[in-house]
Motif scaffolding. Structure first.
Motif, mmCIF file in Angstrom:
data_model
loop_
_atom_site.group_PDB
_atom_site.id
_atom_site.type_symbol
_atom_site.label_atom_id
_atom_site.label_comp_id
_atom_site.label_asym_id
_atom_site.label_seq_id
_atom_site.Cartn_x
_atom_site.Cartn_y
_atom_site.Cartn_z
ATOM 1 N N ARG A 76 0.832 -1.210 0.000
ATOM 2 C CA ARG A 76 0.000 0.000 0.000
ATOM 3 C C ARG A 76 0.859 1.249 0.000
ATOM 4 N N GLU A 77 1.886 1.278 0.826
ATOM 5 C CA GLU A 77 2.766 2.445 0.888
ATOM 6 C C GLU A 77 3.445 2.708 -0.449
ATOM 7 N N LYS A 78 3.958 1.676 -1.095
ATOM 8 C CA LYS A 78 4.616 1.853 -2.395
ATOM 9 C C LYS A 78 3.644 2.408 -3.428
ATOM 10 N N VAL A 79 2.443 1.847 -3.470
ATOM 11 C CA VAL A 79 1.469 2.298 -4.458
ATOM 12 C C VAL A 79 1.023 3.722 -4.148
ATOM 13 N N LEU A 80 0.725 4.011 -2.888
ATOM 14 C CA LEU A 80 0.281 5.353 -2.508
ATOM 15 C C LEU A 80 1.338 6.414 -2.822
ATOM 16 N N ARG A 81 2.594 6.085 -2.608
ATOM 17 C CA ARG A 81 3.668 7.068 -2.798
ATOM 18 C C ARG A 81 4.116 7.213 -4.249
ATOM 19 N N ARG A 82 4.036 6.130 -5.026
ATOM 20 C CA ARG A 82 4.663 6.153 -6.345
ATOM 21 C C ARG A 82 3.709 6.206 -7.530
ATOM 22 N N SER A 83 2.457 5.863 -7.328
ATOM 23 C CA SER A 83 1.535 5.827 -8.457
ATOM 24 C C SER A 83 1.034 7.224 -8.794
ATOM 25 N N THR A 84 0.865 7.482 -10.085
ATOM 26 C CA THR A 84 0.284 8.756 -10.510
ATOM 27 C C THR A 84 -1.244 8.672 -10.530
ATOM 28 N N ALA A 85 -1.784 7.446 -10.483
ATOM 29 C CA ALA A 85 -3.238 7.265 -10.438
ATOM 30 C C ALA A 85 -3.733 7.499 -9.009
ATOM 31 N N THR A 86 -4.948 7.971 -8.882
ATOM 32 C CA THR A 86 -5.558 8.105 -7.566
ATOM 33 C C THR A 86 -5.664 6.711 -6.964
ATOM 34 N N THR A 87 -5.292 6.576 -5.690
ATOM 35 C CA THR A 87 -5.345 5.280 -5.020
ATOM 36 C C THR A 87 -6.349 5.350 -3.882
ATOM 37 N N VAL A 88 -7.275 4.395 -3.868
ATOM 38 C CA VAL A 88 -8.328 4.352 -2.865
ATOM 39 C C VAL A 88 -8.163 3.077 -2.044
ATOM 40 N N LEU A 89 -8.205 3.213 -0.724
ATOM 41 C CA LEU A 89 -8.170 2.058 0.169
ATOM 42 C C LEU A 89 -9.591 1.788 0.644
ATOM 43 N N VAL A 90 -10.059 0.559 0.461
ATOM 44 C CA VAL A 90 -11.420 0.191 0.829
ATOM 45 C C VAL A 90 -11.364 -0.836 1.947
ATOM 46 N N SER A 91 -12.115 -0.588 3.013
ATOM 47 C CA SER A 91 -12.107 -1.503 4.152
ATOM 48 C C SER A 91 -13.019 -2.692 3.917
ATOM 49 N N HIS A 92 -12.797 -3.730 4.674
ATOM 50 C CA HIS A 92 -13.633 -4.932 4.610
ATOM 51 C C HIS A 92 -15.084 -4.587 4.941
ATOM 52 N N GLN A 93 -15.284 -3.690 5.896
ATOM 53 C CA GLN A 93 -16.637 -3.300 6.301
ATOM 54 C C GLN A 93 -17.404 -2.700 5.124
#
Length: 102
Positions: A76-93
């Motif tokens: 998650r950290e690598k993708v959040l820091r390095r991707s130019t695309a918007t990154t969304v984290l979705v919880s299990h709930q």
């Protein structure tokens, strides 16, 4: 590779369900399952998103314990820091509420 082969049907099911749910909500979506060694998971996600010209990357924010927690956090950290695309984290709930599960 044994783990990857055993996990492949589960990964494909998760991707198919996510794409289906997004399309039901009227969102154009597509997805794929990629093979990657542990240290390359984040970079492969970013490369694939770039190749697809993705606007958004959706990652599951599952809380894990032990070494799996460390792996998930690093990806998650690598993708959040390095991707130019918007990154969304979705919880299990959120995922289970959308399916009408408790």
């Amino acid at each position: 590779d044994r783990l990857a082969l055993e996990a492949l049907p589960e990964a494909a099911r998760i991707v198919d369900e996510a794409v289906f749910a997004l399309r039901l909500a009227g969102i154009e979506a597509s997805g794929t399952v990629c093979h990657a060694s542990l240290p390359r998971i984040g970079p492969v996600l970013i490369e694939e998103a770039s190749r697809w010209r993705a606007n958004v990357i959706v990652l599951h924010a599952r809380r894990r314990r032990g070494w799996r927690h460390l792996v998930g956090h690093r990806v998650r950290e690598k993708v959040l820091r390095r991707s130019t695309a918007t990154t969304v984290l979705v919880s299990h709930q959120v995922l289970t509420e959308e399916r009408g599960q408790p």
